[in-house]
Scaffold this active site. Sequence first.
Site, short mmCIF file in Angstrom:
data_model
loop_
_atom_site.label_atom_id
_atom_site.label_comp_id
_atom_site.label_asym_id
_atom_site.label_seq_id
_atom_site.Cartn_x
_atom_site.Cartn_y
_atom_site.Cartn_z
N ALA A 1 34.62 -24.78 -17.65
CA ALA A 1 35.58 -23.76 -18.11
C ALA A 1 36.15 -23.01 -16.91
CB ALA A 1 34.87 -22.76 -19.04
N ASP B 1 21.28 -25.71 -16.78
CA ASP B 1 21.28 -24.26 -16.76
C ASP B 1 20.78 -23.85 -15.38
OD1 ASP B 1 20.70 -21.53 -16.98
OD2 ASP B 1 20.20 -21.70 -19.10
N TYR C 1 26.62 -6.19 -12.41
CA TYR C 1 27.54 -7.30 -12.10
C TYR C 1 28.03 -7.16 -10.65
CZ TYR C 1 31.45 -10.50 -11.93
OH TYR C 1 32.29 -11.52 -11.55
N GLY D 1 39.91 -10.89 -7.79
CA GLY D 1 40.04 -9.80 -8.76
C GLY D 1 40.21 -10.41 -10.14
N VAL E 1 41.06 -12.58 -13.07
CA VAL E 1 41.48 -13.95 -13.36
C VAL E 1 41.33 -14.16 -14.86
CG1 VAL E 1 41.17 -16.39 -12.79
CG2 VAL E 1 40.41 -14.63 -11.16
N THR F 1 40.33 -15.92 -17.79
CA THR F 1 39.45 -17.04 -18.19
C THR F 1 38.67 -16.54 -19.42
OG1 THR F 1 37.62 -16.19 -16.87
CG2 THR F 1 39.12 -17.72 -15.76
P1 NDP Z 1 34.19 -18.49 -17.55
O1 NDP Z 1 33.38 -17.73 -18.55
O2 NDP Z 1 35.49 -19.06 -17.97
O3 NDP Z 1 33.31 -19.64 -16.89
C1 NDP Z 1 31.99 -19.42 -16.50
C2 NDP Z 1 31.34 -20.75 -16.25
O4 NDP Z 1 29.99 -20.53 -15.81
C3 NDP Z 1 31.29 -21.61 -17.48
O5 NDP Z 1 31.70 -22.91 -17.15
C4 NDP Z 1 29.82 -21.60 -17.86
O6 NDP Z 1 29.49 -22.86 -18.41
C5 NDP Z 1 29.15 -21.39 -16.52
N1 NDP Z 1 27.81 -20.81 -16.64
C6 NDP Z 1 27.47 -19.56 -17.05
N2 NDP Z 1 26.15 -19.43 -17.07
C7 NDP Z 1 25.63 -20.61 -16.65
C8 NDP Z 1 24.32 -21.10 -16.46
N3 NDP Z 1 23.24 -20.33 -16.71
N4 NDP Z 1 24.14 -22.36 -16.01
C9 NDP Z 1 25.21 -23.14 -15.75
N5 NDP Z 1 26.48 -22.75 -15.92
C10 NDP Z 1 26.69 -21.49 -16.37
O7 NDP Z 1 34.42 -17.46 -16.34
P2 NDP Z 1 35.14 -17.62 -14.93
O8 NDP Z 1 35.68 -18.98 -14.75
O9 NDP Z 1 36.06 -16.47 -14.79
O10 NDP Z 1 33.91 -17.35 -13.95
C11 NDP Z 1 33.52 -18.23 -12.92
C12 NDP Z 1 32.98 -17.43 -11.75
O11 NDP Z 1 34.02 -16.63 -11.21
C13 NDP Z 1 31.85 -16.48 -12.10
O12 NDP Z 1 30.89 -16.51 -11.08
C14 NDP Z 1 32.54 -15.12 -12.14
O13 NDP Z 1 31.66 -14.06 -11.87
C15 NDP Z 1 33.56 -15.31 -11.04
N6 NDP Z 1 34.69 -14.39 -11.07
C16 NDP Z 1 35.51 -14.32 -12.17
C17 NDP Z 1 36.58 -13.44 -12.17
C18 NDP Z 1 37.47 -13.26 -13.35
O14 NDP Z 1 38.20 -12.25 -13.40
N7 NDP Z 1 37.51 -14.20 -14.30
C19 NDP Z 1 36.86 -12.61 -10.99
C20 NDP Z 1 35.92 -12.76 -9.92
C21 NDP Z 1 34.90 -13.63 -9.96
P3 NDP Z 1 28.51 -23.10 -19.65
O15 NDP Z 1 28.60 -21.89 -20.52
O16 NDP Z 1 28.99 -24.36 -20.28
O17 NDP Z 1 27.18 -23.27 -18.99
C1 8X3 Z 2 35.36 -10.20 -12.20
C2 8X3 Z 2 36.50 -9.28 -11.87
O1 8X3 Z 2 37.21 -6.87 -11.63
O2 8X3 Z 2 36.13 -7.52 -13.73
O3 8X3 Z 2 34.59 -10.41 -11.07
O4 8X3 Z 2 34.83 -7.27 -11.74
S1 8X3 Z 2 36.12 -7.67 -12.26
#
Ligand code: NDP
Ligand code: 8X3
Length: 253
Positions: A16, A60, A153, A184, A186, A188
């Site tokens: 994802a 996991d 977080y 920042g 994104v 998703t």
């Molecule tokens: P999503 O929720 O879209 O994706 C998160 C992904 O992490 C999923 O594919 C999920 O897969 C996987 N995941 C979560 N827990 C586990 C686990 N225990 N084991 C394996 N896989 C896991 O979020 P994002 O794409 O936005 O997030 C991806 C990364 O980017 C994260 O580290 C997040 O903190 C970081 N990030 C996101 C931002 C945002 O604004 N969206 C900004 C800054 C950083 P599944 O559930 O199938 O295991």
């Molecule tokens: C995810 C972005 O600004 O919600 O890391 O912390 S924020």
Amino acid sequence: MQSLNGWTALVTGAGAGIGEACAIALSQAGARLVLAGRRRDRLEALAAKLPTPSHLLELDVRSRSAVEAALSSLPAPFDEVDLLVNNAGLGLGMEPAHEASLDDWDTMIDTNCKGLVYVTRAVLPGMVKRDRGHLVNLGSVAATYPYPGGNVYGATKAFVHQFSQNLKADLVGTRVRVTDVQPGMVETDFSRVRFRGDAERARKVYEGMQPLSPADIADIVLFCVTRPPHVNLNVVEVMPADQGFGPFNVKRR
Ligand code: NDP
Ligand code: 8X3
């Protein structure tokens, strides 16, 4: 753009959001992919879209034994990981610290810190032995800039930053690079997960502004890993043009 032909890239949380976009971008650049995540159906759907071969790991990252078992038994030609995108992670809740759930805090620490450490430790010896590799860790602007409800977080992402810098310190003199990518906002499933499936509350996070897309982050990851081998981008912080910094919060009585 340098080709990634012959590279093996492992992306955690590949099913994802940012992980999926990174897997697509790296595959389009020629890398074969190891796709890790808990939802096998998402990984299978992604694998069907990729132009290069992939190997699926229903994993996991919180389970140290599962990570060790999975990564020590990768089949050839996926067994020599050159590029690790430590992306699996999540935020849970935005309550103030005195009201937040300790279970949520445990989950964030177990995933964003411990899971990332387990996967890194499993692939790193091979990278050092082959003198070739790149660790890309998904941090966040939350590592640097506190906000109400960010508490654990933000602290987990500060860990990601400090761990990345310390890895870099250990890896000087090798051809193994380390980059902390700190986005920042994104758009998703991140906010939907954070608000426990409340789609309306998640939608409001991005209302009236243009957030970054997962493809924007994948583009940056691809840029970082395709620099010449002597170039190491340590930290990349990126925000939407529509996001900025809050003023100090002063309570006046
Ligand atoms: P999503 O929720 O879209 O994706 C998160 C992904 O992490 C999923 O594919 C999920 O897969 C996987 N995941 C979560 N827990 C586990 C686990 N225990 N084991 C394996 N896989 C896991 O979020 P994002 O794409 O936005 O997030 C991806 C990364 O980017 C994260 O580290 C997040 O903190 C970081 N990030 C996101 C931002 C945002 O604004 N969206 C900004 C800054 C950083 P599944 O559930 O199938 O295991
Ligand atoms: C995810 C972005 O600004 O919600 O890391 O912390 S924020």
